[in-house]
Design a protein around this motif. Structure first.
Motif, PDB file in Angstrom:
ATOM      1  N   PHE A  34       0.837  -1.195   0.000  1.00 40.57           N
ATOM      2  CA  PHE A  34       0.000   0.000   0.000  1.00 40.57           C
ATOM      3  C   PHE A  34       0.879   1.255   0.000  1.00 40.57           C
ATOM      4  O   PHE A  34       1.992   1.252   0.521  1.00 40.57           O
ATOM      5  CB  PHE A  34      -0.873   0.048   1.265  1.00 40.57           C
ATOM      6  CG  PHE A  34      -1.717  -1.166   1.507  1.00 40.57           C
ATOM      7  CD1 PHE A  34      -1.184  -2.309   2.084  1.00 40.57           C
ATOM      8  CD2 PHE A  34      -3.062  -1.170   1.168  1.00 40.57           C
ATOM      9  CE1 PHE A  34      -1.956  -3.434   2.313  1.00 40.57           C
ATOM     10  CE2 PHE A  34      -3.852  -2.285   1.401  1.00 40.57           C
ATOM     11  CZ  PHE A  34      -3.302  -3.417   1.970  1.00 40.57           C
ATOM     12  N   TYR A  36       0.004   5.193   1.334  1.00 44.10           N
ATOM     13  CA  TYR A  36      -0.933   6.125   1.951  1.00 44.10           C
ATOM     14  C   TYR A  36      -0.334   7.523   1.884  1.00 44.10           C
ATOM     15  O   TYR A  36       0.891   7.693   1.911  1.00 44.10           O
ATOM     16  CB  TYR A  36      -1.177   5.778   3.419  1.00 44.10           C
ATOM     17  CG  TYR A  36      -2.022   4.555   3.670  1.00 44.10           C
ATOM     18  CD1 TYR A  36      -1.465   3.279   3.675  1.00 44.10           C
ATOM     19  CD2 TYR A  36      -3.393   4.670   3.927  1.00 44.10           C
ATOM     20  CE1 TYR A  36      -2.234   2.154   3.931  1.00 44.10           C
ATOM     21  CE2 TYR A  36      -4.177   3.549   4.187  1.00 44.10           C
ATOM     22  CZ  TYR A  36      -3.580   2.300   4.195  1.00 44.10           C
ATOM     23  OH  TYR A  36      -4.355   1.187   4.434  1.00 44.10           O
ATOM     24  N   GLN A  38      -0.577  11.487   3.729  1.00 43.40           N
ATOM     25  CA  GLN A  38      -1.056  12.268   4.873  1.00 43.40           C
ATOM     26  C   GLN A  38      -0.823  13.747   4.578  1.00 43.40           C
ATOM     27  O   GLN A  38       0.327  14.204   4.564  1.00 43.40           O
ATOM     28  CB  GLN A  38      -0.332  11.865   6.152  1.00 43.40           C
ATOM     29  CG  GLN A  38      -0.856  12.579   7.390  1.00 43.40           C
ATOM     30  CD  GLN A  38      -0.115  12.159   8.658  1.00 43.40           C
ATOM     31  OE1 GLN A  38       1.081  11.861   8.624  1.00 43.40           O
ATOM     32  NE2 GLN A  38      -0.825  12.113   9.773  1.00 43.40           N
ATOM     33  N   GLY A  43      -5.445  12.809   8.863  1.00 42.85           N
ATOM     34  CA  GLY A  43      -5.068  11.400   8.967  1.00 42.85           C
ATOM     35  C   GLY A  43      -4.570  10.867   7.634  1.00 42.85           C
ATOM     36  O   GLY A  43      -4.476  11.606   6.650  1.00 42.85           O
ATOM     37  N   LEU A  44      -4.248   9.595   7.589  1.00 40.22           N
ATOM     38  CA  LEU A  44      -3.770   8.976   6.354  1.00 40.22           C
ATOM     39  C   LEU A  44      -4.946   8.582   5.484  1.00 40.22           C
ATOM     40  O   LEU A  44      -6.003   8.210   5.977  1.00 40.22           O
ATOM     41  CB  LEU A  44      -2.951   7.718   6.664  1.00 40.22           C
ATOM     42  CG  LEU A  44      -1.497   7.891   7.093  1.00 40.22           C
ATOM     43  CD1 LEU A  44      -1.390   8.538   8.454  1.00 40.22           C
ATOM     44  CD2 LEU A  44      -0.785   6.540   7.075  1.00 40.22           C
ATOM     45  N   LEU A  46      -5.736   6.277   1.667  1.00 38.61           N
ATOM     46  CA  LEU A  46      -5.131   5.349   0.717  1.00 38.61           C
ATOM     47  C   LEU A  46      -4.925   6.009  -0.636  1.00 38.61           C
ATOM     48  O   LEU A  46      -5.827   6.629  -1.194  1.00 38.61           O
ATOM     49  CB  LEU A  46      -6.034   4.126   0.554  1.00 38.61           C
ATOM     50  CG  LEU A  46      -5.495   3.024  -0.334  1.00 38.61           C
ATOM     51  CD1 LEU A  46      -4.335   2.312   0.364  1.00 38.61           C
ATOM     52  CD2 LEU A  46      -6.588   2.010  -0.675  1.00 38.61           C
ATOM     53  N   GLU A  88       3.080  13.977   3.388  1.00 38.06           N
ATOM     54  CA  GLU A  88       3.942  12.863   3.776  1.00 38.06           C
ATOM     55  C   GLU A  88       3.330  11.584   3.223  1.00 38.06           C
ATOM     56  O   GLU A  88       2.119  11.373   3.287  1.00 38.06           O
ATOM     57  CB  GLU A  88       4.087  12.769   5.295  1.00 38.06           C
ATOM     58  CG  GLU A  88       5.135  11.760   5.734  1.00 38.06           C
ATOM     59  CD  GLU A  88       5.704  12.030   7.106  1.00 38.06           C
ATOM     60  OE1 GLU A  88       5.039  12.715   7.906  1.00 38.06           O
ATOM     61  OE2 GLU A  88       6.820  11.533   7.382  1.00 38.06           O
ATOM     62  N   PHE A  90       3.434   7.337   3.006  1.00 37.56           N
ATOM     63  CA  PHE A  90       3.818   6.143   3.751  1.00 37.56           C
ATOM     64  C   PHE A  90       3.602   4.896   2.891  1.00 37.56           C
ATOM     65  O   PHE A  90       2.516   4.693   2.351  1.00 37.56           O
ATOM     66  CB  PHE A  90       2.982   6.006   5.025  1.00 37.56           C
ATOM     67  CG  PHE A  90       3.271   7.059   6.053  1.00 37.56           C
ATOM     68  CD1 PHE A  90       2.535   8.231   6.075  1.00 37.56           C
ATOM     69  CD2 PHE A  90       4.275   6.884   6.986  1.00 37.56           C
ATOM     70  CE1 PHE A  90       2.793   9.224   7.019  1.00 37.56           C
ATOM     71  CE2 PHE A  90       4.550   7.865   7.938  1.00 37.56           C
ATOM     72  CZ  PHE A  90       3.802   9.025   7.945  1.00 37.56           C
TER      73      PHE A  90
END
Lengths: 115, 114
Positions: A34, A36, A38, A43-44, A46, A88, A90
Motif C-alpha cells: 500500500f 498512503y 497524509q 489522517g492517512l 489510501l 507525507e 507512507f
C-alpha cells in the motif's frame, strides 16, 4: 521478519517535475502493498494498493506504483507534481499471520513541491 | 464515505494523569487500531481489536491499555501519562478478513504531556 524501508526521508521537487518515492520491503511470504498519503493536519488516506495481477498499479491524484518482486520494491511515481501534492507519504506492507494479519508502515517520506 | 472520528485534535495533560482517547467509526468495521506517529519512526501499532471486547497487543503496548465495549468505539487509555508519550495518536478501522483491506484513519490527536 517483515520490514519496510522508505529510502528517502525528504524529497524536494519543483512543480511539474516528475517524482519517485522509493520503498523496499522484506518478507518471507506473499504480501500486499500500500501507499498512503497524509496531508498536513490530517489522517492517512489510501493512494493505491497492490494485491495481485498487473505489477503497475494506478491510484488517485495521478500517482502510480510498480511492484517488483525480484527487487522487493514498490516505488511510487508521478509524472508531473503539483503544489497540492506536498504531503507525507507512507509505504505499508501487510501479510497474513496466525490469527489475523499484520501491517507494517515505513517511516514516511516528506514530499515538498516548490513553485 | 467512511468516517473515523477522534474525540480531540489537541490535548495537553500533566505527568501522572489518566488520559482517555476516544475513536468512533461509522462503517460497521470489525477491526480497529491505535497507532502512534513520531517523526522518523512512521506509524507504530499500539493495540488492535478484531471484535467487541477483544484486544491484541501491537508492537508498543507498554504504558497503554484499550477498551472496546461497542463495535463502533475503541478507546485508548494512558493509565499514568509520561512525557515520552507525547506524540500524535491515530485511530484506524477496516473490515475483517483478509489482510488487503485498507485501513481508514481518523484525523489524529496530538497529545502533549507536560
Amino acid at each position: 521478519a517483515q520490514s519496510v524501508t522508505q529510502l528517502d526521508s525528504q524529497v524536494p521537487v519543483f512543480e511539474e517535475a516528475p517524482v519517485e518515492l522509493r520503498c523496499n520491503y522484506s518478507s518471507s511470504v506473499s504480501v500486499y502493498l500500500f501507499w498512503y498519503v497524509q496531508y498536513p493536519n490530517q489522517g492517512l488516506q489510501l493512494l493505491l494498493k497492490y494485491l495481485s495481477g498487473s505489477t503497475l498499479v494506478k491510484g488517485i491524484n495521478g500517482f502510480e506504483a510498480e511492484f517488483n518482486k525480484s527487487q522487493t520494491s514498490f516505488h511510487l511515481r508521478k509524472p508531473s507534481v503539483h503544489i497540492s501534492d506536498t504531503a507525507e507519504y507512507f509505504c505499508a506492507v501487510s501479510e497474513g499471520v496466525t490469527g489475523g494479519f499484520k501491517t507494517i508502515f515505513g517511516a514516511g517520506t516528506r514530499l515538498f513541491v516548490k513553485a | 464515505d467512511v468516517k473515523v472520528t477522534q474525540s480531540s485534535r489537541y490535548l495537553v495533560k500533566r505527568t501522572g494523569e489518566k488520559v482517555f482517547l476516544e475513536c468512533v467509526q461509522d462503517m460497521d468495521h470489525e477491526n480497529m487500531f491505535w497507532y502512534r506517529q513520531d517523526p522518523g519512526l512512521g506509524l507504530r501499532l499500539i493495540y488492535f481489536s478484531y471484535d467487541v471486547k477483544m484486544k491484541e497487543k501491537g508492537d508498543i503496548p507498554e504504558g497503554y491499555s484499550v477498551s472496546r465495549e461497542k463495535k463502533e468505539r475503541f478507546s485508548l487509555i494512558l493509565e499514568s501519562a509520561s512525557t515520552n508519550q507525547t506524540s500524535m495518536y491515530l485511530c484506524a478501522s477496516s473490515f475483517a478478513g483478509s489482510s488487503y483491506n485498507e485501513q481508514f484513519f481518523g484525523p489524529g490527536t496530538r497529545l502533549t504531556v507536560l
